[in-house]
Scaffold this motif. Sequence first.
Motif, PDB file in Angstrom:
ATOM      1  N   THR A 115       0.872  -1.179   0.000  1.00  0.00           N
ATOM      2  CA  THR A 115       0.000   0.000   0.000  1.00  0.00           C
ATOM      3  C   THR A 115       0.902   1.219   0.000  1.00  0.00           C
ATOM      4  N   ASN A 116       0.800   2.035  -1.039  1.00  0.00           N
ATOM      5  CA  ASN A 116       1.718   3.152  -1.262  1.00  0.00           C
ATOM      6  C   ASN A 116       0.977   4.469  -1.137  1.00  0.00           C
ATOM      7  N   LYS A 117       1.506   5.366  -0.324  1.00  0.00           N
ATOM      8  CA  LYS A 117       0.786   6.586   0.002  1.00  0.00           C
ATOM      9  C   LYS A 117       1.475   7.836  -0.534  1.00  0.00           C
ATOM     10  N   LEU A 118       0.687   8.628  -1.291  1.00  0.00           N
ATOM     11  CA  LEU A 118       1.101   9.965  -1.688  1.00  0.00           C
ATOM     12  C   LEU A 118       0.288  11.025  -0.958  1.00  0.00           C
ATOM     13  N   ASN A 119      -0.948  10.663  -0.573  1.00  0.00           N
ATOM     14  CA  ASN A 119      -1.823  11.556   0.201  1.00  0.00           C
ATOM     15  C   ASN A 119      -2.008  12.916  -0.474  1.00  0.00           C
ATOM     16  N   GLU A 120      -2.344  12.865  -1.764  1.00  0.00           N
ATOM     17  CA  GLU A 120      -2.711  14.064  -2.517  1.00  0.00           C
ATOM     18  C   GLU A 120      -3.983  13.766  -3.293  1.00  0.00           C
ATOM     19  N   GLY A 121      -4.832  14.737  -3.431  1.00  0.00           N
ATOM     20  CA  GLY A 121      -6.092  14.527  -4.132  1.00  0.00           C
ATOM     21  C   GLY A 121      -5.890  14.156  -5.590  1.00  0.00           C
ATOM     22  N   THR A 122      -6.731  13.241  -6.096  1.00  0.00           N
ATOM     23  CA  THR A 122      -6.691  12.886  -7.497  1.00  0.00           C
ATOM     24  C   THR A 122      -7.994  12.234  -7.926  1.00  0.00           C
ATOM     25  N   LEU A 123      -8.322  12.384  -9.204  1.00  0.00           N
ATOM     26  CA  LEU A 123      -9.391  11.627  -9.847  1.00  0.00           C
ATOM     27  C   LEU A 123      -8.874  10.929 -11.101  1.00  0.00           C
ATOM     28  N   ALA A 124      -7.573  11.053 -11.367  1.00  0.00           N
ATOM     29  CA  ALA A 124      -6.983  10.573 -12.610  1.00  0.00           C
ATOM     30  C   ALA A 124      -6.502   9.129 -12.485  1.00  0.00           C
ATOM     31  N   THR A 125      -6.722   8.341 -13.536  1.00  0.00           N
ATOM     32  CA  THR A 125      -6.238   6.972 -13.585  1.00  0.00           C
ATOM     33  C   THR A 125      -4.751   6.970 -13.945  1.00  0.00           C
ATOM     34  N   PRO A 126      -3.922   6.187 -13.258  1.00  0.00           N
ATOM     35  CA  PRO A 126      -2.491   6.148 -13.578  1.00  0.00           C
ATOM     36  C   PRO A 126      -2.225   5.640 -14.988  1.00  0.00           C
ATOM     37  N   ALA A 127      -1.048   5.954 -15.492  1.00  0.00           N
ATOM     38  CA  ALA A 127      -0.592   5.493 -16.802  1.00  0.00           C
ATOM     39  C   ALA A 127       0.691   4.691 -16.629  1.00  0.00           C
ATOM     40  N   ILE A 128       0.991   3.826 -17.606  1.00  0.00           N
ATOM     41  CA  ILE A 128       2.187   2.985 -17.576  1.00  0.00           C
ATOM     42  C   ILE A 128       2.968   3.193 -18.862  1.00  0.00           C
TER      43      ILE A 128
END
Length: 423
Positions: free
Chosen positions: A384-397
Amino acid sequence: MRYLNLLIFLSFAVSSPAADWPCWRGTSGLGVSAEKNLPTEWAKEKNIAWKVALPGKGASSPIIVGRRIYVTTQTPDTGLHLLAIDREQGKLVWDTEVGRGKLKANNLHNMATPTPTSDGKRVYVMFGTGDLAAVDRDGKIIWQRNLVTEYGKYNFNHGYGSSPMLLNDRLYVVCMHQGPSYLLAVDANTGKNIWKKDRNLEPKDEAQDSYSSPLFLNSGGRTELVLAGAETISGYDPKSGDEIWRLGGLKVPHPYGRTIAGPTAGEGVIVVVASGFQNRGYTVALKSDGKGDITESHKLWTSSKYSSDCPTPVISGGKLFSIRDDGMATCLDLKTGEPYWQERLFSENVKVSPIAADGKIYFTSNQANTAVVKASDKLQLLATNKLNEGTLATPAISDGRLFIRTDANLYSIANSSLQAANK
């Protein structure tokens, strides 16, 4: 030429590695990557190759073509911008303002919600204002038009959210709302219409609203564009716009029947989510290769207990992985709909769609915290990796890295060995 990679869109599964992620949910439009050795663990001080601050804010996902990352944003002065960022260095290459404006939208997002798409020659952007444009690799606008001006005001309860999709020099844009609804095919070179088809169906009020995006698939030797909304999922011929098949009756037991999660597909199965508001929706799986009205003939199963609302599910290895807005993740058998496991991965809200790669499923919350689980019929939480910033965007690879866009920043995440090799 790089645009030939878009032929990958036409198959259910990714068959070979590809560094590009050129549209909403990646090279196949299905949220699946064939890349290996991707990072499993990270934090703000660990496995971050670079971080770049983004001007303004947006819910659109980043796309990657070659060494360029493209992402849209809206600045406080209502400017609608397309940014080009160097994939290796994380530096801004150019910033093009496409327009300005603001229409009605839920406070969760703004006009920079649709994800752009690219054929390697140009980037095609759509904004919630109706602004549609093609921008070249140098940031110059090639053509531009406004669909609200041309076809009437948007009447969505929560604002426009569908992403354009690209195939064979044709750009496909959808508008499904409480007004004249349509599916539009545009010549990517000129910006002119190839065809426009009405999509005005029987549902009333909010059930007419759809925020989902179309996908392409190859079924029975033919190419289809699959589109969900207004209690119906349909397959269209991308060349003519003619409807090939339709499955209707996707009504829900509540008044908020809007469609948010998009359709997905894999291994001969198409999956659609009927509005999961307050966990009262359901998921339907259907056989591909339909023709005409397939409402009764092609259903494989219906699951009412494990459905998402906003996040689009992802298929990997004969299993369907999804997550509800309340953080409850699920793995179902793709062919039968039987559950393998269900587990709460987050206590915070989740509207981000999961992605699959490297034998793993990446679930990301609205706080940009990512749970990585094994793509298995037994739950195995890897990190479980935490950035703790708001987002609604799906990650990209792309190229062994994950890219996570938050309200303020874009992160490039890579294993330390890859970072060292690139220095």
